[in-house]
Design a protein around this motif. Structure first.
Motif, mmCIF file in Angstrom:
data_model
loop_
_atom_site.group_PDB
_atom_site.id
_atom_site.type_symbol
_atom_site.label_atom_id
_atom_site.label_comp_id
_atom_site.label_asym_id
_atom_site.label_seq_id
_atom_site.Cartn_x
_atom_site.Cartn_y
_atom_site.Cartn_z
ATOM 1 N N THR A 167 33.686 19.076 51.702
ATOM 2 C CA THR A 167 33.867 18.239 50.435
ATOM 3 C C THR A 167 34.433 16.880 50.736
ATOM 4 O O THR A 167 34.988 16.735 52.100
ATOM 5 C CB THR A 167 35.085 18.831 49.735
ATOM 6 N N THR A 168 34.261 15.943 50.048
ATOM 7 C CA THR A 168 34.799 14.537 50.114
ATOM 8 C C THR A 168 35.795 14.324 49.055
ATOM 9 O O THR A 168 36.288 13.186 48.810
ATOM 10 C CB THR A 168 33.833 13.502 50.241
ATOM 11 N N ASP A 169 36.283 15.323 48.170
ATOM 12 C CA ASP A 169 36.908 15.348 47.219
ATOM 13 C C ASP A 169 38.392 15.229 47.731
ATOM 14 O O ASP A 169 38.748 16.246 48.496
ATOM 15 C CB ASP A 169 37.003 16.679 46.318
ATOM 16 N N PRO A 170 39.053 14.082 47.738
ATOM 17 C CA PRO A 170 40.576 14.185 48.151
ATOM 18 C C PRO A 170 41.494 15.381 47.858
ATOM 19 O O PRO A 170 42.452 15.599 48.498
ATOM 20 C CB PRO A 170 41.005 12.848 47.382
ATOM 21 N N LYS A 171 41.273 15.923 46.373
ATOM 22 C CA LYS A 171 42.436 16.854 46.197
ATOM 23 C C LYS A 171 41.930 18.294 46.751
ATOM 24 O O LYS A 171 42.699 19.215 46.794
ATOM 25 C CB LYS A 171 42.402 17.130 44.504
ATOM 26 N N LEU A 172 40.440 18.555 47.005
ATOM 27 C CA LEU A 172 40.263 19.729 47.766
ATOM 28 C C LEU A 172 40.409 19.743 49.267
ATOM 29 O O LEU A 172 40.515 21.011 49.969
ATOM 30 C CB LEU A 172 38.812 20.104 47.302
ATOM 31 N N ALA A 173 40.078 18.795 49.809
ATOM 32 C CA ALA A 173 39.873 18.646 51.343
ATOM 33 C C ALA A 173 41.168 19.173 52.120
ATOM 34 O O ALA A 173 42.445 18.741 51.634
ATOM 35 C CB ALA A 173 39.575 17.314 52.084
ATOM 36 N N ARG A 174 41.092 20.253 53.099
ATOM 37 C CA ARG A 174 42.364 20.353 53.910
ATOM 38 C C ARG A 174 42.406 19.845 55.182
ATOM 39 O O ARG A 174 43.503 20.160 55.989
ATOM 40 C CB ARG A 174 42.303 22.164 53.813
ATOM 41 N N ALA A 175 41.481 19.350 55.660
ATOM 42 C CA ALA A 175 41.625 18.595 56.909
ATOM 43 C C ALA A 175 40.624 17.773 57.062
ATOM 44 O O ALA A 175 39.343 18.057 56.375
ATOM 45 C CB ALA A 175 41.641 19.828 58.269
ATOM 46 N N VAL A 176 40.346 16.830 58.287
ATOM 47 C CA VAL A 176 39.232 16.114 58.315
ATOM 48 C C VAL A 176 38.677 16.121 59.857
ATOM 49 O O VAL A 176 39.738 16.445 60.789
ATOM 50 C CB VAL A 176 39.611 14.588 57.937
ATOM 51 N N LEU A 177 37.553 15.861 60.224
ATOM 52 C CA LEU A 177 36.928 16.247 61.547
ATOM 53 C C LEU A 177 35.630 15.237 61.764
ATOM 54 O O LEU A 177 35.244 14.916 60.645
ATOM 55 C CB LEU A 177 36.792 17.566 61.842
ATOM 56 N N ASP A 178 35.542 15.154 62.972
ATOM 57 C CA ASP A 178 34.348 14.370 63.091
ATOM 58 C C ASP A 178 32.989 15.518 63.755
ATOM 59 O O ASP A 178 33.267 16.155 64.569
ATOM 60 C CB ASP A 178 34.556 13.453 64.506
ATOM 61 N N LEU A 179 32.114 15.479 62.886
ATOM 62 C CA LEU A 179 30.832 16.567 63.338
ATOM 63 C C LEU A 179 30.457 16.335 64.818
ATOM 64 O O LEU A 179 30.002 17.205 65.404
ATOM 65 C CB LEU A 179 30.007 16.465 62.281
ATOM 66 N N ALA A 180 29.899 15.077 65.131
ATOM 67 C CA ALA A 180 29.455 14.704 66.154
ATOM 68 C C ALA A 180 30.309 15.357 67.491
ATOM 69 O O ALA A 180 29.804 15.926 68.460
ATOM 70 C CB ALA A 180 29.422 13.387 66.384
ATOM 71 N N GLU A 181 31.765 15.481 67.122
ATOM 72 C CA GLU A 181 32.540 16.205 68.516
ATOM 73 C C GLU A 181 32.260 17.582 68.243
ATOM 74 O O GLU A 181 32.245 18.090 69.214
ATOM 75 C CB GLU A 181 34.000 15.630 68.141
ATOM 76 N N VAL A 182 32.453 18.241 66.967
ATOM 77 C CA VAL A 182 32.692 19.464 66.963
ATOM 78 C C VAL A 182 31.410 20.396 67.370
ATOM 79 O O VAL A 182 31.413 21.399 68.156
ATOM 80 C CB VAL A 182 33.160 19.845 65.548
ATOM 81 N N VAL A 183 30.204 19.771 66.933
ATOM 82 C CA VAL A 183 28.871 20.349 67.338
ATOM 83 C C VAL A 183 28.789 20.704 68.930
ATOM 84 O O VAL A 183 27.983 21.509 69.273
ATOM 85 C CB VAL A 183 27.652 19.750 66.715
ATOM 86 N N ARG A 184 29.563 19.860 69.781
ATOM 87 C CA ARG A 184 29.359 20.027 70.992
ATOM 88 C C ARG A 184 30.539 20.908 71.821
ATOM 89 O O ARG A 184 30.764 20.732 73.062
ATOM 90 C CB ARG A 184 29.383 18.754 71.803
ATOM 91 N N TYR A 185 31.218 21.442 71.138
ATOM 92 C CA TYR A 185 32.204 22.521 71.792
ATOM 93 C C TYR A 185 31.593 23.778 72.541
ATOM 94 O O TYR A 185 31.646 24.674 71.882
ATOM 95 C CB TYR A 185 33.214 23.050 70.597
ATOM 96 N N VAL A 186 30.784 23.411 73.514
ATOM 97 C CA VAL A 186 30.246 24.541 74.118
ATOM 98 C C VAL A 186 30.921 25.670 74.897
ATOM 99 O O VAL A 186 30.443 26.779 74.575
ATOM 100 C CB VAL A 186 29.574 23.763 75.369
ATOM 101 N N ASP A 187 32.292 25.347 74.998
ATOM 102 C CA ASP A 187 32.981 26.483 75.646
ATOM 103 C C ASP A 187 33.569 27.309 74.339
ATOM 104 O O ASP A 187 33.903 28.467 74.819
ATOM 105 C CB ASP A 187 34.261 26.069 75.916
ATOM 106 N N PHE A 188 32.926 27.142 72.959
ATOM 107 C CA PHE A 188 33.043 28.151 72.274
ATOM 108 C C PHE A 188 32.231 29.395 72.053
ATOM 109 O O PHE A 188 32.650 30.627 71.891
ATOM 110 C CB PHE A 188 32.812 27.739 70.726
ATOM 111 N N ASP A 189 30.961 29.164 72.835
ATOM 112 C CA ASP A 189 29.837 30.181 72.871
ATOM 113 C C ASP A 189 29.096 30.247 74.125
ATOM 114 O O ASP A 189 28.345 31.137 74.144
ATOM 115 C CB ASP A 189 29.154 30.052 71.635
#
Length: 370
Positions: free
Chosen positions: A17-39
């Motif tokens: 969501t980009t709705d300011p009332k609904l969002a609970r946290a913000v993140l950078d997708l380009a960073e998250v998709v590269r967390y290889v140590d998750f799996d």
């Protein structure tokens, strides 16, 4: 295999969501998709976004937790993602559920500052502490997703701890969120002419030399008038927050077992007895001037507990009637099935939130087709 992965990506999309009332946290997708140590799998995969969303839900003890995602435009052509994943990110961008920027820079921090959100990132942002002191002063506002038993967890980068914390929007954020904004590009998914007509939901502008600017097109935004008033409500069932939703001016919301034509569906969380009692469309919420009003549209009636009272003698019953709701009033569709303003309940109370990864096949990340 592709079908199951597509179902997971659809489930993840429901948490964006980009709705300011609904969002609970913000993140950078380009960073998250590269967390290889998750799996230990591919160099990049969108499924890791689902893992981070699940981690946030577990640590907030809440179902259906939405996140505000910022995407570097280069990710749309990143060969480390599958062609289907790149297509999915483009769809998310076109639908306005993520922000795609040519140079995201500090947008993640800016959004977090304007909206009072926590940031999910392994970066410490040391060079930004002077501009955003909360990075050092509020440990729960900067959380690193890390591998853990039972799935990734979030750990505060300063001072330890695990609990995500939010703050009030910054004073500038309050000003920006009080208005609607229009981009010169009418097709802009965030500030185009179609988005301006939607009640609520519009993300905050970025600021360039103090002026509201479209972060995607880097064009000055024009003021399109007051943002419609909106209220954030929560559905709580047997003490657990299952869903948040926004009621905005001129945009009523129907809640029930399975409302026709859209609305908030409760059926998946109800007991058999509650399903028999709660109508498909049970109660409609709408804003009338300064008041939030509940309209009973059910067969069996809707209860209202003034001030959230637990005394059954004080419980009022609406039967095809409407009633304005006070700040702490709670609407009750059936015993233990309640709806109220989100600020009434400080914890979601859900021990094991439903995972967006539930449809992921075993080893999907490792062997998904390119």
């Amino acid at each position: 295999m592709r079908f199951e992965i597509s179902k997971v990506l659809d489930a993840i999309e429901g948490r964006l969501t980009t709705d300011p009332k609904l969002a609970r946290a913000v993140l950078d997708l380009a960073e998250v998709v590269r967390y290889v140590d998750f799996d230990g799998g591919r160099p990049a995969t969108l499924l890791r976004l689902g893992m981070v969303v699940d981690a946030l839900g577990r640590q907030l003890a809440e179902e259906n937790v939405p996140v505000y995602v910022v995407v570097h435009r280069a990710l749309l052509s990143d060969a480390d993602l599958t062609s289907n994943e790149r297509m999915v990110v483009r769809r998310w961008a076109d639908d306005g559920v993520v922000e795609v920027l040519p140079n995201p820079g500090e947008r993640v921090l800016e959004v977090a500052d304007l909206l009072g959100l926590p940031v999910l990132s392994r970066s410490r942002f040391d060079n930004a502490v002077g501009r955003y002191p909360w990075l050092a002063d509020q440990p729960g506002r900067l959380l690193a997703p890390v591998p853990a038993a039972g799935g990734p967890a979030l750990v505060a980068q300063v001072g330890g701890g695990h609990e995500p914390t939010s703050a009030a929007p910054s004073p500038v954020g309050v000003q920006l969120l009080g208005r609607m904004w229009r981009c010169p590009d009418p097709e802009c998914s965030s500030f185009g002419s179609m988005r301006v007509g939607r009640p609520g939901g519009q993300p905050p502008p970025t600021l360039r030399t103090g002026m509201p600017t479209c972060p995607r097109h880097d064009e000055r935004l024009t003021d399109a008038g007051h943002r419609p008033r909106a209220e954030l409500l929560s559905v709580r069932i047997d003490g657990m927050v299952r869903r948040r939703f926004v009621v905005a001016a001129d945009d009523p919301v129907v809640v029930g077992r399975a409302p026709e034509g859209g609305g908030i569906i409760l059926g998946q969380w109800l007991t058999d007895e509650a399903r028999r009692w709660i109508s498909r469309s049970h109660v409609r919420f709408e804003l009338q001037g300064s008041e939030l009003v509940a309209h009973d549209v059910s067969t069996n009636g809707t209860g209202v507990r003034p001030g959230g009272s637990t005394d059954d003698d004080q419980r009022e019953t609406l039967k095809r009637q409407a009633r304005p709701l006070g700040p702490t009033d709670v609407v009750e569709l059936y015993a233990g099935v309640q709806i109220g303003r989100s600020r009434l309940w400080q914890t979601g109370g859900v021990a094991n939130p439903t995972s967006v990864m539930a449809e992921a096949p075993t080893m999907a990340i490792r062997i998904a087709d390119r």
